[in-house]
Scaffold this motif. Structure first.
Motif, PDB file in Angstrom:
ATOM      1  N   VAL A 144     -35.628 -10.492 -62.648  1.00  0.00           N
ATOM      2  CA  VAL A 144     -34.640 -10.063 -61.654  1.00  0.00           C
ATOM      3  C   VAL A 144     -35.279  -9.949 -60.281  1.00  0.00           C
ATOM      4  O   VAL A 144     -36.330  -9.323 -60.112  1.00  0.00           O
ATOM      5  N   THR A 145     -34.626 -10.579 -59.303  1.00  0.00           N
ATOM      6  CA  THR A 145     -35.037 -10.506 -57.898  1.00  0.00           C
ATOM      7  C   THR A 145     -33.839 -10.055 -57.084  1.00  0.00           C
ATOM      8  O   THR A 145     -32.729 -10.560 -57.275  1.00  0.00           O
ATOM      9  N   THR A 146     -34.052  -9.107 -56.180  1.00  0.00           N
ATOM     10  CA  THR A 146     -32.976  -8.682 -55.281  1.00  0.00           C
ATOM     11  C   THR A 146     -33.488  -8.729 -53.849  1.00  0.00           C
ATOM     12  O   THR A 146     -34.643  -8.397 -53.582  1.00  0.00           O
ATOM     13  N   VAL A 147     -32.637  -9.169 -52.922  1.00  0.00           N
ATOM     14  CA  VAL A 147     -33.057  -9.372 -51.540  1.00  0.00           C
ATOM     15  C   VAL A 147     -32.053  -8.738 -50.595  1.00  0.00           C
ATOM     16  O   VAL A 147     -30.851  -8.746 -50.849  1.00  0.00           O
ATOM     17  N   ASP A 148     -32.564  -8.181 -49.501  1.00  0.00           N
ATOM     18  CA  ASP A 148     -31.707  -7.618 -48.453  1.00  0.00           C
ATOM     19  C   ASP A 148     -32.412  -7.765 -47.121  1.00  0.00           C
ATOM     20  O   ASP A 148     -33.647  -7.730 -47.038  1.00  0.00           O
ATOM     21  N   LEU A 149     -31.617  -7.922 -46.066  1.00  0.00           N
ATOM     22  CA  LEU A 149     -32.172  -8.136 -44.730  1.00  0.00           C
ATOM     23  C   LEU A 149     -32.782  -6.873 -44.149  1.00  0.00           C
ATOM     24  O   LEU A 149     -33.710  -6.933 -43.350  1.00  0.00           O
ATOM     25  N   ASP A 150     -32.271  -5.727 -44.541  1.00  0.00           N
ATOM     26  CA  ASP A 150     -32.636  -4.452 -43.927  1.00  0.00           C
ATOM     27  C   ASP A 150     -33.803  -3.805 -44.670  1.00  0.00           C
ATOM     28  O   ASP A 150     -33.670  -3.445 -45.840  1.00  0.00           O
ATOM     29  N   PRO A 151     -34.952  -3.617 -44.003  1.00  0.00           N
ATOM     30  CA  PRO A 151     -36.103  -3.030 -44.697  1.00  0.00           C
ATOM     31  C   PRO A 151     -35.858  -1.600 -45.158  1.00  0.00           C
ATOM     32  O   PRO A 151     -36.431  -1.167 -46.161  1.00  0.00           O
ATOM     33  N   GLU A 152     -35.012  -0.848 -44.471  1.00  0.00           N
ATOM     34  CA  GLU A 152     -34.692   0.505 -44.926  1.00  0.00           C
ATOM     35  C   GLU A 152     -33.945   0.448 -46.256  1.00  0.00           C
ATOM     36  O   GLU A 152     -34.182   1.270 -47.151  1.00  0.00           O
ATOM     37  N   ILE A 153     -33.030  -0.513 -46.375  1.00  0.00           N
ATOM     38  CA  ILE A 153     -32.263  -0.647 -47.613  1.00  0.00           C
ATOM     39  C   ILE A 153     -33.170  -1.065 -48.771  1.00  0.00           C
ATOM     40  O   ILE A 153     -33.094  -0.508 -49.867  1.00  0.00           O
ATOM     41  N   THR A 154     -34.048  -2.044 -48.532  1.00  0.00           N
ATOM     42  CA  THR A 154     -34.911  -2.497 -49.624  1.00  0.00           C
ATOM     43  C   THR A 154     -35.901  -1.419 -50.041  1.00  0.00           C
ATOM     44  O   THR A 154     -36.173  -1.245 -51.232  1.00  0.00           O
ATOM     45  N   GLU A 155     -36.442  -0.668 -49.087  1.00  0.00           N
ATOM     46  CA  GLU A 155     -37.385   0.382 -49.433  1.00  0.00           C
ATOM     47  C   GLU A 155     -36.693   1.488 -50.238  1.00  0.00           C
ATOM     48  O   GLU A 155     -37.230   1.984 -51.233  1.00  0.00           O
ATOM     49  N   THR A 156     -35.474   1.843 -49.817  1.00  0.00           N
ATOM     50  CA  THR A 156     -34.728   2.866 -50.546  1.00  0.00           C
ATOM     51  C   THR A 156     -34.362   2.376 -51.942  1.00  0.00           C
ATOM     52  O   THR A 156     -34.478   3.112 -52.931  1.00  0.00           O
ATOM     53  N   ALA A 157     -33.905   1.123 -52.044  1.00  0.00           N
ATOM     54  CA  ALA A 157     -33.559   0.555 -53.353  1.00  0.00           C
ATOM     55  C   ALA A 157     -34.777   0.541 -54.263  1.00  0.00           C
ATOM     56  O   ALA A 157     -34.685   0.885 -55.458  1.00  0.00           O
TER      57      ALA A 157
END
Length: 326
Positions: A144-157
């Motif tokens: 599983v790979t998940t991607v998001d543009l926002d570093p705050e969102i990825t760090e929180t996820a």
């Protein structure tokens, strides 16, 4: 208050609320075609992924969180975390930028993805990490790979996932470009609305891969033939998601619907047709088609991608009604 440090009473409430949510989704029939997903929803604690969220109120949003000062406030937060409802999780300057989707809709989308053991899955839009956790529970972290543009969102996820005991690959980047270093993929699922099908996604899929994405106000399921071709239909289900950020996306111009009958302007199915054809048909042309073709539902429409170009169509990909997409 740490997201994982609930007192005993709230832990019991979380377990019972999660069981009630699973029963509610079960009764909806969302995973009837693939009941293995029930195990994932039973196991993954949604409250760890929404330590706070926002409720729409007059003039803005009201915050609920696990850090509420009183026991009643924390209980309200926890009950809300297990309602079968979307939750606003990130708001900037009054604009919603991230949310946790309605669990029953998530279940339906995961079923429609038709995952098989060993499938490599790319999720576009990390959100809270909850959907990636469900996928990891079913398939294992390594697939599983998940991607998001926002570093705050990825760090929180990433932190939410770790708190829940899951460690899929979380990437900060433009979802429209996919994640080529993790390709090829057998499945791609987007949790944000598109206005075009990115070429990069097809290029990073194996032949026969399945792509499920919100488009206009519906959900389209595409079967990938090769790196340049894919085709599929919309599901009957309406779906409203935060738009994909990044790529070359631009905000759509508002359409003047004043000349159309009032009963049509507010019709959800007609609004879907408007969104799907906004680059090709004027509102009055879309209305004429709508009436002529018997007010078609979402599942009569589809999308074909071929040679770097995409088009939407009604009933038949080779039929008389087709419109180019951006």
């Amino acid at each position: 208050m740490a997201t994982h440090a609930l007192d005993a009473g709230l832990e019991d409430l979380a377990a019972s609320a999660r069981a009630e949510l699973v029963q509610e989704i079960d009764a909806s029939g969302a995973w009837a075609a693939d009941p293995v997903w029930r195990e994932a929803f039973e196991a993954v604690p949604r409250h760890l992924f929404v330590p706070y969220y926002y409720l729409g109120v007059m003039g803005g949003y009201e915050r609920r969180g696990c850090d509420a000062d009183d026991a009643r406030g924390r209980e309200e937060w926890l009950r809300g975390a297990y309602e079968d409802a979307p939750l606003a999780t990130r708001v900037r300057e009054g604009e919603l930028v991230s949310s946790s989707s309605q669990p029953s809709l998530m279940a339906q989308m995961l079923v429609e993805l038709e995952v098989e053991d060993g499938n490599a899955v790319l999720e576009i839009g990390a959100g809270t990490g909850y959907n990636a956790a469900l996928l990891s529970h079913r398939l294992g972290d390594g697939l599983v790979t998940t991607v998001d543009l926002d570093p705050e969102i990825t760090e929180t996820a990433r932190q939410h996932l770790a708190d829940a005991g899951y460690h899929p690959t979380v990437v900060t980047g433009d979802g429209a470009r996919g994640v080529p270093e993790r390709a090829p993929f057998d499945r791609i699922i987007a949790t944000c609305t598109l206005d075009t099908i990115p070429d990069a996604w097809l290029a990073q899929c194996r032949p026969g891969a399945r792509i499920l994405a919100p488009f206009a106000t519906g959900l389209v399921v595409l079967r990938v033939r090769d790196s340049g071709q894919a085709q599929g239909r919309f599901l009957h289900t309406p779906a409203y998601f935060v738009p994909l950020r990044g790529g070359s996306r631009s905000e759509p111009e508002p359409q003047d619907l004043g000349a159309l009958p009032r009963r049509v302007r507010g019709d959800d199915r007609f609004r879907f047709l408007l969104a799907l054809t906004r680059h090709s048909l004027a509102p009055y042309e879309a209305y004429a088609l709508w009436e002529r073709e018997g007010q078609p539902t979402r599942d009569r429409f589809g999308i074909t991608v071929s040679g770097g170009r995409s088009r939407a169509w009604l009933d038949d990909p080779e039929g008389p009604y087709a419109w180019p997409l951006p």
